[in-house]
Scaffold this active site. Structure first.
Site, PDB file in Angstrom:
ATOM      1  N   GLU A  96       2.665   2.303   3.499  1.00 30.44           N
ATOM      2  CA  GLU A  96       2.686   2.581   2.049  1.00 30.44           C
ATOM      3  C   GLU A  96       2.622   4.083   1.794  1.00 30.44           C
ATOM      4  OE1 GLU A  96      -0.493  -0.128   1.041  1.00 30.44           O
ATOM      5  OE2 GLU A  96       0.821  -1.793   1.597  1.00 30.44           O
ATOM      6  N   GLU A 166       2.289  -2.627  12.357  1.00 25.46           N
ATOM      7  CA  GLU A 166       2.367  -3.379  11.099  1.00 25.46           C
ATOM      8  C   GLU A 166       3.819  -3.484  10.640  1.00 25.46           C
ATOM      9  OE1 GLU A 166      -1.638  -3.221   8.833  1.00 25.46           O
ATOM     10  OE2 GLU A 166      -0.425  -1.531   8.198  1.00 25.46           O
ATOM     11  N   GLY A 172       1.410  -7.879   3.049  1.00 21.99           N
ATOM     12  CA  GLY A 172       1.194  -8.373   1.695  1.00 21.99           C
ATOM     13  C   GLY A 172       2.207  -9.424   1.254  1.00 21.99           C
TER      14      GLY A 172
HETATM   15  P1  PGA Z   1      -1.979  -7.307   4.412  1.00 16.29           P
HETATM   16  O1  PGA Z   1      -1.947  -5.704   4.632  1.00 16.29           O
HETATM   17  O2  PGA Z   1      -3.004  -7.853   5.364  1.00 16.29           O
HETATM   18  O3  PGA Z   1      -2.353  -7.499   2.981  1.00 16.29           O
HETATM   19  O4  PGA Z   1      -0.609  -7.803   4.731  1.00 16.29           O
HETATM   20  C1  PGA Z   1      -2.107  -5.129   5.885  1.00 16.29           C
HETATM   21  C2  PGA Z   1      -2.024  -3.628   5.794  1.00 16.29           C
HETATM   22  O5  PGA Z   1      -1.167  -3.123   5.057  1.00 16.29           O
HETATM   23  O6  PGA Z   1      -2.804  -2.889   6.450  1.00 16.29           O
END
Ligand code: PGA
Length: 250
Positions: A96, A166, A172
């Protein structure tokens, strides 16, 4: 045997009052955990959280920092400030931050070096988008992100970096990588580290999986050969749910 490390990433969630309420139950629920437990909170929550985590097995981290120690960088927080209040961990290069705040492989590398200069333990994030996975460039992308992030660090430092794989399409979204997909990608990262830094570093470095980890899939993921725990977003916001993830092996 590598230890398991399970970190919550609260992202932009929880007011200080909500942190107090989380900490009314969470410490008791995880006090016998075998895994190392970390909560990465918004800056504004950190002092409150640290006070409540004192005398528990819970470590405190943040989700970003600047690489300079001080200066004219309005709105930023420096590694020196984090060290001064006793923060343990810092997430660096979350997708992000890369997507919305211009984080690059170069700034990630500078931040990793700054973290070591101030005795903060970095949790480095790498991962591919859905298009990149479909194009078949996942391996190349995540090993390159890893290599560039770690550039210039010593073997001893690389050993201490926690790397969270990730996949962006799993963050998410409720879509988790299968345990086989996650383990395969994490093995690519470990093999890359082995090729550059040797067996000792590769066998010690903690590699996490992140992306829609929940109590229902944590055990399967964390028991894979190369997955040493997880970085957990949404499911870390609720103390009961997150404690089940931390206690995945009980
Ligand atoms: P999530 O996020 O478990 O909500 O998918 C993980 C992260 O972005 O660290």
């Amino acid at each position: 045997m590598r230890r398991k490390v399970i970190a919550g990433n609260w992202k932009m969630n929880k007011t200080p009052i909500e942190v107090v309420s989380f900490m009314e139950t969470f410490p008791e629920l995880v006090k016998d955990a075998e895994a190392e437990v970390i909560l990465c909170a918004p800056y504004i929550d950190v002092m409150v959280l640290m006070k409540l985590a004192d005398d528990t097995n819970i470590k405190v981290g943040v989700q970003n920092m600047h690489y300079e120690e001080s200066g004219a960088y309005t709105g930023e927080v420096s590694p020196k400030m984090l060290r001064d209040i006793g923060v343990d961990y810092v997430i660096i290069g979350h997708s992000e931050r890369r997507a919305y705040y211009n984080e690059t492989d170069e700034s990630v590398n500078k931040k990793l070096k700054a973290a070591f200069n101030y005795n903060l333990k970095p949790i480095l994030c790498v991962g591919e988008t859905l298009e990149q996975r479909e194009e078949g460039i996942t391996k190349d992308l995540i090993t390159t992100q890893t290599r560039l992030a770690l550039k210039g660090l010593s073997n001893e430092q690389v050993k201490k970096v926690i790397i969270a794989y990730e996949p962006i399409w799993a963050i998410g979204t409720g879509k988790t990588a299968t345990s086989l997909e996650a383990n395969e990608a994490i093995k690519w990262i470990r093999d890359e580290i082995r090729a550059i830094y040797g067996d000792e570093v590769a066998d010690e470095v903690i590699l996490q999986y992140g992306g829609s980890v929940k109590s229902s899939n944590a055990k399967e993921l964390f028991e894979m050969s190369d997955i040493d725990g997880g970085l957990v977003g949404g499911a870390s916001l609720d103390p009961t749910e997150f404690s089940k993830i931390v206690n995945y092996n009980k």
